[in-house]
Design a protein around this motif. Structure first.
Motif, PDB file in Angstrom:
ATOM      1  N   THR A  92       0.829  -1.214   0.000  1.00 34.58           N
ATOM      2  CA  THR A  92       0.000   0.000   0.000  1.00 34.58           C
ATOM      3  C   THR A  92       0.857   1.254   0.000  1.00 34.58           C
ATOM      4  OG1 THR A  92      -1.846  -1.088   1.133  1.00 34.58           O
ATOM      5  CG2 THR A  92      -1.733   1.316   1.278  1.00 34.58           C
ATOM      6  N   VAL A  93       1.831   1.306   0.901  1.00 32.87           N
ATOM      7  CA  VAL A  93       2.678   2.504   0.965  1.00 32.87           C
ATOM      8  C   VAL A  93       3.619   2.552  -0.240  1.00 32.87           C
ATOM      9  CG1 VAL A  93       4.638   1.577   2.305  1.00 32.87           C
ATOM     10  CG2 VAL A  93       3.953   3.972   2.572  1.00 32.87           C
ATOM     11  N   GLY A  94       3.968   1.390  -0.783  1.00 33.42           N
ATOM     12  CA  GLY A  94       4.781   1.361  -1.994  1.00 33.42           C
ATOM     13  C   GLY A  94       4.037   1.975  -3.169  1.00 33.42           C
ATOM     14  N   ALA A  95       2.752   1.664  -3.273  1.00 31.01           N
ATOM     15  CA  ALA A  95       1.921   2.234  -4.337  1.00 31.01           C
ATOM     16  C   ALA A  95       1.798   3.750  -4.167  1.00 31.01           C
ATOM     17  CB  ALA A  95       0.537   1.585  -4.322  1.00 31.01           C
ATOM     18  N   GLN A  96       1.698   4.196  -2.917  1.00 32.35           N
ATOM     19  CA  GLN A  96       1.635   5.638  -2.650  1.00 32.35           C
ATOM     20  C   GLN A  96       2.943   6.317  -3.054  1.00 32.35           C
ATOM     21  OE1 GLN A  96       0.525   5.035   1.563  1.00 32.35           O
ATOM     22  NE2 GLN A  96      -1.223   6.389   1.190  1.00 32.35           N
ATOM     23  N   ALA A  97       4.056   5.645  -2.775  1.00 30.54           N
ATOM     24  CA  ALA A  97       5.363   6.192  -3.144  1.00 30.54           C
ATOM     25  C   ALA A  97       5.484   6.298  -4.664  1.00 30.54           C
ATOM     26  CB  ALA A  97       6.479   5.313  -2.579  1.00 30.54           C
ATOM     27  N   TYR A  98       5.023   5.273  -5.348  1.00 30.43           N
ATOM     28  CA  TYR A  98       5.068   5.253  -6.821  1.00 30.43           C
ATOM     29  C   TYR A  98       4.291   6.433  -7.405  1.00 30.43           C
ATOM     30  CZ  TYR A  98       3.771   3.733 -11.548  1.00 30.43           C
ATOM     31  OH  TYR A  98       3.538   3.676 -12.899  1.00 30.43           O
ATOM     32  N   ALA A 110      10.348   6.413  -9.788  1.00 28.24           N
ATOM     33  CA  ALA A 110       9.089   5.698 -10.015  1.00 28.24           C
ATOM     34  C   ALA A 110       9.352   4.365 -10.713  1.00 28.24           C
ATOM     35  CB  ALA A 110       8.138   6.550 -10.849  1.00 28.24           C
ATOM     36  N   MET A 111      10.286   4.361 -11.672  1.00 33.16           N
ATOM     37  CA  MET A 111      10.654   3.120 -12.358  1.00 33.16           C
ATOM     38  C   MET A 111      11.226   2.105 -11.377  1.00 33.16           C
ATOM     39  SD  MET A 111      12.481   4.683 -15.749  1.00 33.16           S
ATOM     40  CE  MET A 111      13.392   3.167 -16.041  1.00 33.16           C
ATOM     41  N   SER A 112      12.098   2.585 -10.502  1.00 39.38           N
ATOM     42  CA  SER A 112      12.756   1.704  -9.543  1.00 39.38           C
ATOM     43  C   SER A 112      11.750   1.031  -8.616  1.00 39.38           C
ATOM     44  CB  SER A 112      13.774   2.507  -8.724  1.00 39.38           C
ATOM     45  OG  SER A 112      14.355   1.707  -7.717  1.00 39.38           O
ATOM     46  N   ILE A 113      10.827   1.818  -8.100  1.00 38.81           N
ATOM     47  CA  ILE A 113       9.866   1.256  -7.151  1.00 38.81           C
ATOM     48  C   ILE A 113       8.818   0.408  -7.873  1.00 38.81           C
ATOM     49  CG2 ILE A 113       8.054   3.035  -7.023  1.00 38.81           C
ATOM     50  CD1 ILE A 113       8.428   2.878  -3.942  1.00 38.81           C
ATOM     51  N   GLU A 115       9.413  -1.464 -10.520  1.00 39.83           N
ATOM     52  CA  GLU A 115      10.065  -2.753 -10.765  1.00 39.83           C
ATOM     53  C   GLU A 115      10.068  -3.599  -9.499  1.00 39.83           C
ATOM     54  OE1 GLU A 115      14.285  -4.605 -12.447  1.00 39.83           O
ATOM     55  OE2 GLU A 115      14.004  -2.429 -12.317  1.00 39.83           O
ATOM     56  N   ASP A 116      10.300  -2.938  -8.386  1.00 35.45           N
ATOM     57  CA  ASP A 116      10.334  -3.619  -7.097  1.00 35.45           C
ATOM     58  C   ASP A 116       8.963  -4.190  -6.732  1.00 35.45           C
ATOM     59  OD1 ASP A 116      11.802  -4.448  -4.918  1.00 35.45           O
ATOM     60  OD2 ASP A 116      11.358  -2.675  -3.727  1.00 35.45           O
ATOM     61  N   LEU A 117       7.919  -3.393  -6.968  1.00 34.41           N
ATOM     62  CA  LEU A 117       6.564  -3.780  -6.561  1.00 34.41           C
ATOM     63  C   LEU A 117       5.847  -4.665  -7.576  1.00 34.41           C
ATOM     64  CD1 LEU A 117       4.820  -0.618  -5.021  1.00 34.41           C
ATOM     65  CD2 LEU A 117       5.183  -2.818  -3.902  1.00 34.41           C
ATOM     66  N   TYR A 118       5.941  -4.278  -8.845  1.00 34.54           N
ATOM     67  CA  TYR A 118       5.110  -4.916  -9.861  1.00 34.54           C
ATOM     68  C   TYR A 118       5.878  -5.722 -10.905  1.00 34.54           C
ATOM     69  CZ  TYR A 118       2.256  -1.099  -7.971  1.00 34.54           C
ATOM     70  OH  TYR A 118       1.604  -0.224  -7.134  1.00 34.54           O
ATOM     71  N   GLY A 119       7.188  -5.454 -11.025  1.00 32.77           N
ATOM     72  CA  GLY A 119       7.981  -6.143 -12.033  1.00 32.77           C
ATOM     73  C   GLY A 119       8.128  -5.316 -13.299  1.00 32.77           C
ATOM     74  N   ARG A 120       9.142  -5.649 -14.097  1.00 37.61           N
ATOM     75  CA  ARG A 120       9.432  -4.875 -15.314  1.00 37.61           C
ATOM     76  C   ARG A 120       8.387  -5.052 -16.404  1.00 37.61           C
ATOM     77  NH1 ARG A 120      14.839  -2.863 -17.708  1.00 37.61           N
ATOM     78  NH2 ARG A 120      15.794  -1.961 -15.862  1.00 37.61           N
ATOM     79  N   ASN A 123       2.351  -2.727 -16.199  1.00 33.84           N
ATOM     80  CA  ASN A 123       1.907  -1.459 -16.779  1.00 33.84           C
ATOM     81  C   ASN A 123       2.484  -0.280 -16.006  1.00 33.84           C
ATOM     82  OD1 ASN A 123       0.335  -2.731 -18.737  1.00 33.84           O
ATOM     83  ND2 ASN A 123      -1.474  -2.793 -17.406  1.00 33.84           N
ATOM     84  N   GLU A 124       2.649  -0.470 -14.688  1.00 35.67           N
ATOM     85  CA  GLU A 124       3.177   0.612 -13.851  1.00 35.67           C
ATOM     86  C   GLU A 124       4.612   0.959 -14.243  1.00 35.67           C
ATOM     87  OE1 GLU A 124      -0.134  -1.293 -11.591  1.00 35.67           O
ATOM     88  OE2 GLU A 124       1.585  -2.018 -12.753  1.00 35.67           O
ATOM     89  N   TRP A 125       5.429  -0.084 -14.471  1.00 36.38           N
ATOM     90  CA  TRP A 125       6.816   0.179 -14.860  1.00 36.38           C
ATOM     91  C   TRP A 125       6.865   0.831 -16.243  1.00 36.38           C
ATOM     92  CZ3 TRP A 125      10.357  -0.858 -18.665  1.00 36.38           C
ATOM     93  CH2 TRP A 125      11.702  -0.568 -18.358  1.00 36.38           C
ATOM     94  N   SER A 126       6.052   0.332 -17.162  1.00 37.24           N
ATOM     95  CA  SER A 126       6.024   0.884 -18.521  1.00 37.24           C
ATOM     96  C   SER A 126       5.604   2.350 -18.507  1.00 37.24           C
ATOM     97  CB  SER A 126       5.054   0.081 -19.393  1.00 37.24           C
ATOM     98  OG  SER A 126       5.501  -1.251 -19.541  1.00 37.24           O
ATOM     99  N   ARG A 127       4.639   2.672 -17.658  1.00 38.25           N
ATOM    100  CA  ARG A 127       4.165   4.053 -17.549  1.00 38.25           C
ATOM    101  C   ARG A 127       5.290   4.979 -17.082  1.00 38.25           C
ATOM    102  NH1 ARG A 127      -0.091   5.959 -12.888  1.00 38.25           N
ATOM    103  NH2 ARG A 127      -0.169   8.189 -13.399  1.00 38.25           N
ATOM    104  N   ALA A 128       6.001   4.560 -16.042  1.00 40.99           N
ATOM    105  CA  ALA A 128       7.099   5.378 -15.514  1.00 40.99           C
ATOM    106  C   ALA A 128       8.243   5.463 -16.523  1.00 40.99           C
ATOM    107  CB  ALA A 128       7.596   4.797 -14.192  1.00 40.99           C
ATOM    108  N   HIS A 129       8.532   4.352 -17.193  1.00 40.61           N
ATOM    109  CA  HIS A 129       9.623   4.316 -18.162  1.00 40.61           C
ATOM    110  C   HIS A 129       9.330   5.223 -19.354  1.00 40.61           C
ATOM    111  CE1 HIS A 129      11.912   2.547 -21.602  1.00 40.61           C
ATOM    112  NE2 HIS A 129      12.877   2.617 -20.704  1.00 40.61           N
ATOM    113  N   SER A 130       8.090   5.198 -19.823  1.00 37.12           N
ATOM    114  CA  SER A 130       7.708   6.046 -20.951  1.00 37.12           C
ATOM    115  C   SER A 130       7.867   7.519 -20.595  1.00 37.12           C
ATOM    116  CB  SER A 130       6.256   5.764 -21.353  1.00 37.12           C
ATOM    117  OG  SER A 130       6.119   4.446 -21.832  1.00 37.12           O
TER     118      SER A 130
END
Length: 236
Positions: A92-98, A110-113, A115-120, A123-130
């Motif tokens: 929960t707090v990880g999602a808030q940090a993201y 955002a990419m780092s967290i 990857e840690d929470l959801y994996g590479r 969609n979350e990682w792709s969003r931050a990476h884009s």
């Protein structure tokens, strides 16, 4: 590379310490600091026999204060490292940090967290990476942003923070990521706290001296953080 680094206690054992503990000593320990010393306080409390439930209760008070300040990433990494709270609490707090990183345009963090929470592959990682690939890169080309700062050997944290402000978001992101990946939690959080302090306080704390006191060498600092140190010219 590291020297004289103290062994870290990464989490509290499931079995609570047996016997009684010195409540007065524990009360004194709790007054020795906030988030920057939380890991050390919890570890010392465990060593003197404080039950896990009491350690968790104290930690939750400090972590709740940090959440109210919006320091979601600090709380996330502490919960994960020290195993304080449930898996749901951590996520929960990880999602808030993201989300906080995205709002503040800290896309590398955002990419780092993510990857840690959801994996590479998430969609979350792709969003931050884009976002990182488009906005920061264009900014870097327009303004010629640097990927590091160059400081004199005796630079203070005030010098460091001013230099980072002048170079922009990319260096700031690299600093945050480097602190998390290359240094223990207590050291990283101490630097985070320094960023909130007044000039008069940070102007008296040398960067290299700060890390060396915690067992890290200049090589550690320049390896993990976006910092290089200028060599002083010897007088003839």
């Amino acid at each position: 590379m590291r020297k004289n680094v103290k062994r870290r206690i990464t989490g509290i054992e499931k079995n609570e310490p047996s016997g009684t503990y010195d409540e007065k000593e524990w009360q004194t320990l709790q007054k020795t600091g906030g988030m920057s010393r939380l890991e050390s306080i919890v570890a010392q409390g465990y060593e003197i026999g404080v039950p896990k439930g009491e350690l968790d209760r104290f930690a939750e008070i400090i972590l709740t204060e940090e959440i109210h300040k919006g320091n979601y990433d600090v709380v996330y990494y502490f919960r994960k490292t020290m195993r304080i709270g449930t898996e749901k609490d951590v996520r929960t707090v990880g999602a808030q940090a993201y989300e906080s990183f995205l709002e503040r345009r800290k896309f590398a963090s955002a990419m780092s967290i993510a990857e840690d929470l959801y994996g590479r592959n998430s969609n979350e990682w792709s969003r931050a990476h884009s976002a990182y690939e488009t906005v920061p890169t264009k900014k870097e080309k327009r303004h010629g942003a640097k990927s590091h700062v160059s400081l004199p050997q005796k630079a203070t944290f005030f010098d460091l923070f001013i230099a980072i402000e002048d170079t922009g978001e990319i260096v700031d992101d690299h600093l945050m990521d480097g602190l998390r990946s290359g240094f223990d939690t207590e050291t990283a959080e101490a630097v985070f706290e320094l960023r909130e302090k007044r000039q008069s306080e940070t102007a008296t704390i040398g960067v290299l001296e700060f890390f060396e006191k915690r067992g890290y060498s200049e090589e550690d600092v320049t390896t993990f953080l976006p910092i290089t140190f200028k060599r002083e010219r010897k007088k003839k």
